[in-house]
Design a protein around this motif. Structure first.
Motif, mmCIF file in Angstrom:
data_model
loop_
_atom_site.group_PDB
_atom_site.id
_atom_site.type_symbol
_atom_site.label_atom_id
_atom_site.label_comp_id
_atom_site.label_asym_id
_atom_site.label_seq_id
_atom_site.Cartn_x
_atom_site.Cartn_y
_atom_site.Cartn_z
ATOM 1 N N GLU A 17 4.958 6.246 6.744
ATOM 2 C CA GLU A 17 5.247 5.408 5.638
ATOM 3 C C GLU A 17 5.524 3.952 6.253
ATOM 4 N N GLN A 19 7.383 0.606 5.134
ATOM 5 C CA GLN A 19 8.123 0.184 3.681
ATOM 6 C C GLN A 19 8.413 -1.363 4.020
ATOM 7 N N LEU A 86 5.689 0.136 -0.572
ATOM 8 C CA LEU A 86 5.498 1.322 0.235
ATOM 9 C C LEU A 86 4.010 1.948 0.398
#
Length: 174
Positions: A17, A19, A86
């Motif tokens: 991920e 972010q 995200l």
């Protein structure tokens, strides 16, 4: 230049991920800054207790005050509409998810399969003043593009791009 990291990368066994968030403290700071321009309308319009509004001096004070209110509105907008994003590469499900949202905007998510990714690269954004910023650009076979949040650090973006490239098994395009 002493800037802090703008992106957070979370890696698991079967996902990565990326972010990008506008911290709450920064949002509050923008709201506090939005109060400062209100000094101009108070000092120029309210406090003087104008007897006559149809004169050159009042019009100048009015223009300055309106400009200050516009600056204040800009800071308020930055606080409430600054985007969080995200990017999630999920190997188990074979999906890339791109989500964006803000305190006043509903979170929106777009997905595609990892197999649909045709290229990965770093996009440079030159500004009229200051150093450039960089984003990771993901191009899909159908022409759609997904972009990460931005960073002032090319090294940081190259590191993240290399990790993503190795994770999904797609070489980086120059």
């Amino acid at each position: 230049m002493g800037r802090t990291k703008m992106l957070t990368v979370i890696e698991g066994e079967d996902f990565i991920e990326i972010q990008s968030t506008l911290p709450t403290g920064q949002r509050v700071l923008f709201l506090v800054f939005s109060l400062i321009p209100w000094i101009a309308p108070y000092q120029l319009i309210i406090k003087p207790d104008w007897m006559d509004y149809f004169n050159v001096f009042f019009l100048i004070a009015l223009v300055i005050s309106l400009g200050a209110i516009v600056v204040s509105a800009f800071f308020i907008w930055a606080a409430i509409a600054g985007l969080n994003s995200l990017l999630r590469f999920d190997k188990r499900q074979g999906i890339l998810s791109c989500s964006e949202g803000a305190p006043i905007l509903k979170w929106r998510t777009t997905q595609c399969t990892l197999d649909a990714i045709s290229s990965l690269r770093i996009e440079k954004h030159d500004w009229s003043d200051g150093s450039p910023s960089y984003t990771i650009q993901i191009v899909i076979h159908d022409g759609r593009e997904f972009k990460s949040g931005s960073s002032w650090s090319l090294t940081e973006m190259e590191d993240i791009l290399q990790r993503v490239s190795m994770f999904i098994g797609l070489p980086v395009q120059a």
